[in-house]
Enzyme design. Structure first.
Site, PDB file in Angstrom:
ATOM      1  N   ASN A   1       0.873  -1.249   0.050  1.00 50.72           N
ATOM      2  CA  ASN A   1       0.035   0.153  -0.118  1.00 50.72           C
ATOM      3  C   ASN A   1       0.803   1.135  -0.041  1.00 50.72           C
ATOM      4  OD1 ASN A   1       0.488  -0.488   2.636  1.00 50.72           O
ATOM      5  ND2 ASN A   1      -1.020   0.625   3.416  1.00 50.72           N
TER       6      ASN A   1
ATOM      7  N   GLY B   1       1.899  -5.966   7.408  1.00 53.26           N
ATOM      8  CA  GLY B   1       1.011  -6.605   6.587  1.00 53.26           C
ATOM      9  C   GLY B   1      -0.270  -7.149   7.165  1.00 53.26           C
TER      10      GLY B   1
ATOM     11  N   THR C   1      -3.192  -9.345   9.095  1.00 55.37           N
ATOM     12  CA  THR C   1      -3.109  -9.918  10.345  1.00 55.37           C
ATOM     13  C   THR C   1      -2.841 -11.478  10.171  1.00 55.37           C
ATOM     14  OG1 THR C   1      -4.322  -8.364  11.439  1.00 55.37           O
ATOM     15  CG2 THR C   1      -4.584 -10.540  12.455  1.00 55.37           C
TER      16      THR C   1
ATOM     17  N   THR D   1      -1.363 -13.106   7.682  1.00 58.61           N
ATOM     18  CA  THR D   1       0.008 -13.235   7.538  1.00 58.61           C
ATOM     19  C   THR D   1       0.777 -13.156   8.651  1.00 58.61           C
ATOM     20  OG1 THR D   1      -0.438 -12.123   5.258  1.00 58.61           O
ATOM     21  CG2 THR D   1       1.691 -12.755   5.884  1.00 58.61           C
TER      22      THR D   1
ATOM     23  N   GLU E   1       3.251  -5.228  12.520  1.00 56.82           N
ATOM     24  CA  GLU E   1       2.483  -4.008  12.238  1.00 56.82           C
ATOM     25  C   GLU E   1       1.214  -4.572  11.395  1.00 56.82           C
ATOM     26  OE1 GLU E   1       2.792  -1.351  13.600  1.00 56.82           O
ATOM     27  OE2 GLU E   1       4.564  -1.687  14.651  1.00 56.82           O
TER      28      GLU E   1
ATOM     29  N   CYS F   1      -3.338   1.328   6.527  1.00 55.88           N
ATOM     30  CA  CYS F   1      -3.748   0.989   7.764  1.00 55.88           C
ATOM     31  C   CYS F   1      -4.482   1.727   8.670  1.00 55.88           C
ATOM     32  CB  CYS F   1      -2.496   0.124   8.252  1.00 55.88           C
ATOM     33  SG  CYS F   1      -1.215   1.057   8.476  1.00 55.88           S
TER      34      CYS F   1
ATOM     35  N   GLU G   1       7.224   0.547  15.957  1.00 52.12           N
ATOM     36  CA  GLU G   1       8.274   0.752  15.416  1.00 52.12           C
ATOM     37  C   GLU G   1       8.518   2.488  15.714  1.00 52.12           C
ATOM     38  OE1 GLU G   1       6.770  -0.145  11.422  1.00 52.12           O
ATOM     39  OE2 GLU G   1       8.180  -1.447  11.347  1.00 52.12           O
TER      40      GLU G   1
HETATM   41  P1  NDP Z   1       0.024  -9.334   3.085  1.00 45.37           P
HETATM   42  O1  NDP Z   1      -0.035  -9.863   4.577  1.00 45.37           O
HETATM   43  O2  NDP Z   1      -0.672 -10.070   2.420  1.00 45.37           O
HETATM   44  O3  NDP Z   1       1.819  -9.139   2.737  1.00 45.37           O
HETATM   45  C1  NDP Z   1       2.579  -8.294   3.261  1.00 45.37           C
HETATM   46  C2  NDP Z   1       3.975  -8.859   2.946  1.00 45.37           C
HETATM   47  O4  NDP Z   1       3.947 -10.087   3.342  1.00 45.37           O
HETATM   48  C3  NDP Z   1       4.219  -9.024   1.500  1.00 45.37           C
HETATM   49  O5  NDP Z   1       5.626  -8.763   1.123  1.00 45.37           O
HETATM   50  C4  NDP Z   1       3.720 -10.468   1.499  1.00 45.37           C
HETATM   51  O6  NDP Z   1       4.473 -10.796   0.029  1.00 45.37           O
HETATM   52  C5  NDP Z   1       4.492 -10.860   2.460  1.00 45.37           C
HETATM   53  N1  NDP Z   1       3.996 -12.511   2.919  1.00 45.37           N
HETATM   54  C6  NDP Z   1       2.842 -12.913   2.538  1.00 45.37           C
HETATM   55  N2  NDP Z   1       2.972 -14.224   3.097  1.00 45.37           N
HETATM   56  C7  NDP Z   1       4.049 -14.158   3.693  1.00 45.37           C
HETATM   57  C8  NDP Z   1       4.705 -15.371   4.854  1.00 45.37           C
HETATM   58  N3  NDP Z   1       3.997 -16.627   4.636  1.00 45.37           N
HETATM   59  N4  NDP Z   1       5.851 -15.343   4.954  1.00 45.37           N
HETATM   60  C9  NDP Z   1       6.461 -14.144   5.048  1.00 45.37           C
HETATM   61  N5  NDP Z   1       5.976 -13.012   4.239  1.00 45.37           N
HETATM   62  C10 NDP Z   1       4.720 -13.280   3.762  1.00 45.37           C
HETATM   63  O7  NDP Z   1      -0.462  -7.813   3.267  1.00 45.37           O
HETATM   64  P2  NDP Z   1      -0.683  -6.794   1.994  1.00 45.37           P
HETATM   65  O8  NDP Z   1       0.497  -6.858   0.998  1.00 45.37           O
HETATM   66  O9  NDP Z   1      -1.966  -7.392   1.435  1.00 45.37           O
HETATM   67  O10 NDP Z   1      -0.966  -5.505   2.877  1.00 45.37           O
HETATM   68  C11 NDP Z   1      -1.981  -4.986   3.231  1.00 45.37           C
HETATM   69  C12 NDP Z   1      -2.238  -5.436   4.686  1.00 45.37           C
HETATM   70  O11 NDP Z   1      -1.007  -4.521   5.404  1.00 45.37           O
HETATM   71  C13 NDP Z   1      -3.534  -4.916   5.182  1.00 45.37           C
HETATM   72  O12 NDP Z   1      -3.923  -5.606   6.262  1.00 45.37           O
HETATM   73  C14 NDP Z   1      -2.911  -3.612   6.320  1.00 45.37           C
HETATM   74  O13 NDP Z   1      -3.690  -3.125   7.141  1.00 45.37           O
HETATM   75  C15 NDP Z   1      -1.585  -3.925   6.470  1.00 45.37           C
HETATM   76  N6  NDP Z   1      -0.717  -2.886   7.028  1.00 45.37           N
HETATM   77  C16 NDP Z   1      -0.605  -2.575   8.113  1.00 45.37           C
HETATM   78  C17 NDP Z   1       0.069  -1.255   8.461  1.00 45.37           C
HETATM   79  C18 NDP Z   1       0.749  -1.204   9.820  1.00 45.37           C
HETATM   80  O14 NDP Z   1       1.490  -0.167  10.203  1.00 45.37           O
HETATM   81  N7  NDP Z   1      -0.110  -1.811  10.883  1.00 45.37           N
HETATM   82  C19 NDP Z   1       0.592  -0.308   7.639  1.00 45.37           C
HETATM   83  C20 NDP Z   1       0.297  -0.850   6.202  1.00 45.37           C
HETATM   84  C21 NDP Z   1      -0.492  -1.970   5.923  1.00 45.37           C
HETATM   85  P3  NDP Z   1       3.425 -10.931  -1.059  1.00 45.37           P
HETATM   86  O15 NDP Z   1       2.801  -9.529  -1.544  1.00 45.37           O
HETATM   87  O16 NDP Z   1       4.483 -11.027  -2.255  1.00 45.37           O
HETATM   88  O17 NDP Z   1       2.512 -12.117  -1.084  1.00 45.37           O
END
Ligand code: NDP
Length: 481
Positions: free
Chosen positions: A151, A227, A229, A231, A249, A283, A461
């Protein structure tokens, strides 16, 4: 076609198995590049490069580490237009946003931690009666893993990388496979800034394979993850038996609480931003809007009127305020929530439809959407939708709205609009969230702790908090009797 490569040991390389993924543009749905589908062996190579670089980087003077980070910041800033165009193309966000927020913030992350590390300190504890002095050493952890979402691609990746490097660690990073472009460009900048080879390594690929290989690597000492929750749960499960340090996060479903005594115009303008910035894919967006009953009707009318004026369009056009959602899969996920609207307990009062954009018919454009709901318990108020979709609900009392705000699994941020001091203090104390904004939204100071409670994550963070995360403490006790 753009040919994205891994950045390992200061060099750009193709993935070992020569497997590739498509990189598509959300504005028109067209594939415009390919990126490595890296395997565990690529991650191992990145780890080895980082491991070899660590002995030297970890004892490099703070002044030198700081200077390199400041140079990276300056080079990102100098390449603002190139980075902003790449971020918009990859993510679908309006160019005005990547130019004013994403890329400047990525530069600030390096600038901030380049300076913060010069002020970082450890403690000493003297006990003169026992003739002892204890002092604490804070050493870098070694090789750490940084995994970031799509994002705010460069913004969130550098929010992790910069403090990790500042503290003397070497990094294996994986950006989201959906938005790899600016992370790829960062490698060039790091070389130009004189970052020694192997200190930062960026491996592209799928979360389930490349990401997983980083998390389960036995010698990667910590994982900083942003990413979803689900994941986050998986990562915690993998990392726990390996006793890795973890910073998670995760998602949010943040309340935006509006009292009748607020500064109405400021609230309205900010609420447009907190609802729909980056197509609602932040987020911290306030996706549950609770409005005091006495101004509910007026707010609904004014809010709809203002949202109607938002310009949905191609990311590269200056006038665009709402760009494309990041991918087809994500677009369909957001639409599936809109399809939950039953017209009984929830009603669409604005939007809810795909927007046809001339010349970009296959892009993922969704109108900003406002849904009125009757209960905080509905799926629309309980699940993170992560798109340009907000719900509206009136409330009658402080107690009632506080209970609804907290009645959710998430706890990342909350916003309260009121000019009543007592109320703002009570809400700040009682809201279950890592961050509470009073009469503002997303006004960030990088020194402050950033993170959530409940299903929104573990750890903080920002500022010295993250420098503590990226260091291991050791206590030394000397008896001088
Ligand atoms: P994901 O959880 O799908 O992915 C985040 C990252 O983790 C990506 O690089 C993804 O790779 C990777 N990933 C996926 N599966 C695994 C695994 N099993 N082991 C290690 N890495 C993995 O999130 P999104 O990319 O869809 O992002 C959106 C989410 O992020 C929303 O829920 C949002 O709320 C959250 N978010 C939270 C923030 C915070 O500060 N709390 C800030 C911004 C976003 P790939 O994309 O290649 O699958």
């Amino acid at each position: 076609m753009i040919h994205i490569q891994n950045y390992i040991n200061g060099k750009f390389s193709d993935p070992i198995q020569n497997e590739w993924l498509d990189n598509s543009c959300p504005a028109d749905g067209v594939v415009y590049g390919k990126l490595p589908n890296s395997c565990a062996k690529d991650v191992q190579n990145a780890y080895e490069a980082a491991h070899n670089a660590f002995p030297s980087w970890s004892v490099t003077s703070i002044a030198k580490r700081s200077a390199i980070l400041l140079k990276i910041a300056a080079l990102i800033q100098a390449n603002l237009e190139r980075f902003a165009a790449a971020e918009s193309k990859d993510n679908g966000k309006p160019i005005s946003l990547s130019r004013s927020i994403d890329i400047p913030r990525a530069a600030s992350n390096f600038r901030f931690f380049g300076k913060a590390i010069t002020q970082f300190y450890s403690e000493s504890h003297e006990a003169r009666n026992q003739k002892t002095i204890n002092y604490t050493l804070r050493h870098p952890l070694g090789v750490v893993g940084c995994i970031s979402p799509w994002n705010l691609p460069l913004y969130l990746l550098t929010w992790k990388i910069a403090p990790a490097l500042a503290a003397g660690n070497c990094v294996v990073a994986k950006p989201s496979e959906v938005t790899p472009y600016t992370a790829f460009l960062l490698g060039e900048i790091c070389n130009e800034a004189g970052l020694p080879k192997g200190v930062l390594n960026i491996v592209h690929g799928l979360g389930a394979t490349t990401g997983q290989a980083i998390v389960e690597h036995p010698h990667i000492k910590a994982i900083s993850f942003t990413g979803g929750t689900e994941t986050g749960k998986l990562i915690a499960k993998t990392a726990a038996p390996l006793f890795k340090k973890l910073s998670l996060e995760l998602g949010g479903k943040n309340p935006n609480i509006i009292f009748a005594d607020c500064d109405y115009d400021k609230m309205l303008t900010t609420t447009i931003r907190s609802s729909f910035s980056n197509q609602g894919q932040i987020c911290l967006c306030g996706s549950r809007i609770f409005v005091e009953a006495s101004i509910y009707k007026q707010f609904k009318k004014d809010f709809v009127e203002r949202v109607r004026q938002l310009v949905v369009g191609p990311p590269n056009e200056e006038s665009t305020q709402i760009g494309a959602l990041v991918s087809k899969t994500h677009f369909e996920k957001v639409m599936s929530y809109i399809e939950e609207v039953d017209n009984l307990q929830s009603r669409i009062i604005f939007g809810g439809k795909r927007v046809p954009v001339e010349g970009y018919e296959n892009g993922y454009y969704l109108s900003p959407t406002i849904i009125e709901v009757d209960s905080n318990q509905c799926k629309l108020n309980q699940d993170e939708i992560f798109g340009p979709v907000v719900t509206l609900m009136p409330f009658d009392s402080d107690d009632a709205v506080l209970a609804m705000a907290n009645d959710v699994n998430y706890g990342l941020s909350a916003t309260v609009w009121t000019n009543n001091l007592k109320r703002s203090l009570l809400f700040s104390e009682q809201l279950e969230a890592g961050i509470v904004w009073i009469n503002t939204w997303m006004q960030r100071d990088l020194r402050t702790p950033f993170g959530g409670v409940k299903s929104s994550g573990v750890g903080r963070e920002g500022g010295f908090e993250v420098l503590r995360f990226f260091t291991e403490t050791k206590n030394i006790c000397i008896n001088y009797e």
